[in-house]
Design an enzyme around this catalytic site. Sequence first.
Site, PDB file in Angstrom:
ATOM      1  N   TYR A  64     -78.989 -25.970 127.855  1.00 48.57           N
ATOM      2  CA  TYR A  64     -80.097 -25.244 128.475  1.00 48.57           C
ATOM      3  C   TYR A  64     -81.441 -25.946 128.278  1.00 48.57           C
ATOM      4  O   TYR A  64     -82.424 -25.584 128.932  1.00 48.57           O
ATOM      5  CB  TYR A  64     -80.206 -23.825 127.903  1.00 48.57           C
ATOM      6  CG  TYR A  64     -79.019 -22.929 128.138  1.00 48.57           C
ATOM      7  CD1 TYR A  64     -77.960 -23.315 128.960  1.00 48.57           C
ATOM      8  CD2 TYR A  64     -78.949 -21.675 127.523  1.00 48.57           C
ATOM      9  CE1 TYR A  64     -76.861 -22.495 129.143  1.00 48.57           C
ATOM     10  CE2 TYR A  64     -77.857 -20.839 127.723  1.00 48.57           C
ATOM     11  CZ  TYR A  64     -76.817 -21.259 128.515  1.00 48.57           C
ATOM     12  OH  TYR A  64     -75.742 -20.426 128.704  1.00 48.57           O
ATOM     13  N   HIS A 122     -68.883 -24.618 124.518  1.00 44.68           N
ATOM     14  CA  HIS A 122     -69.423 -24.162 125.796  1.00 44.68           C
ATOM     15  C   HIS A 122     -68.390 -24.171 126.919  1.00 44.68           C
ATOM     16  O   HIS A 122     -68.454 -23.353 127.842  1.00 44.68           O
ATOM     17  CB  HIS A 122     -70.621 -25.036 126.186  1.00 44.68           C
ATOM     18  CG  HIS A 122     -71.593 -24.378 127.099  1.00 44.68           C
ATOM     19  ND1 HIS A 122     -72.927 -24.701 127.147  1.00 44.68           N
ATOM     20  CD2 HIS A 122     -71.443 -23.382 128.016  1.00 44.68           C
ATOM     21  CE1 HIS A 122     -73.544 -23.962 128.047  1.00 44.68           C
ATOM     22  NE2 HIS A 122     -72.662 -23.153 128.597  1.00 44.68           N
TER      23      HIS A 122
END
Length: 301
Positions: A64, A122
């Site tokens: 991110y 992730h």
Amino acid sequence: MQTINKKEAELIMTTIPMLKMNDGHTIPQLGFGVFQITDHAEAVTAIESALFNGYRLIDTAEAYNNQKAVGEALKNSKIPRDDVFLTTKLWVSNYRYEEAKKAIDHDLKEIGTDYIDLFLLHQAYGDIAGAWRAMEEAQKEGKIKSLGVSNFWPDQLKNLELMSNVKPAINQIEINPWYQRDSEVKWYQRNDILLEAWAPFAEGKGEIFSNPLIAEIGQKHHKSVGQIVLRWLIQRGIIVIPKSVHSERQKENLAIFDFELTAADMELIGSLDKNASQFFDHHDPDTIEQIFGASLKKLRN
């Protein structure tokens, strides 16, 4: 920045349910996600606002590019570190034992914290075993409290569980009214693994915020479409991490614990299921190559 006062924030904190993970730690059932808030100043402001408004779960990730903003906002808030539950995620380019160890230390330094409450893989591709071993060691060293995954299918998670010493505590996956995944939700709940929903509003796809059925349910309860969706997920026992850079919307997303959907409401929302991801198919090999291929190939060099 319009925010609620400290007393109101403290009251909100007491209304958010705490769910117990299979490792004994607890996690707030409602938190704040920071995906796609890439501008540093905007991210810091949004996270500070969320913390002031009463959120105590912040969800970020290496991918991110806003871990520094999370750390800065937490420092600026003056809230004790132990009062905030921090989640971050390891990206696939670090899915090897040595790379994962370095990445964990890098994440701690970037966020500016001594430990991470929940650390997730992730995606389910690459050297999962090597990365998980590094995470288990970091947990023993006190750098991580709980271990989990994101975007794993049940068979992939079961494989990881069988090859490892620590059972994943959480799987963070796409769940929304268009992609409800009821059988998967039940499987995880039977196996004592919590689910956390990303994209609970499907990022607005399918005109979800103007859906007449959800809007009608909202009118009955004097709530917005977004609040109905979040409440629907909460009543399914799922953790939710909605994102908003606007303080008023942040407060709206928190105001879902003063009403309850009926069984009929839940059934009506259940009828909206399209049984398809609103983003991409994690089982499609061409999609996997397109999205994750470059990151995974870096590890071969």
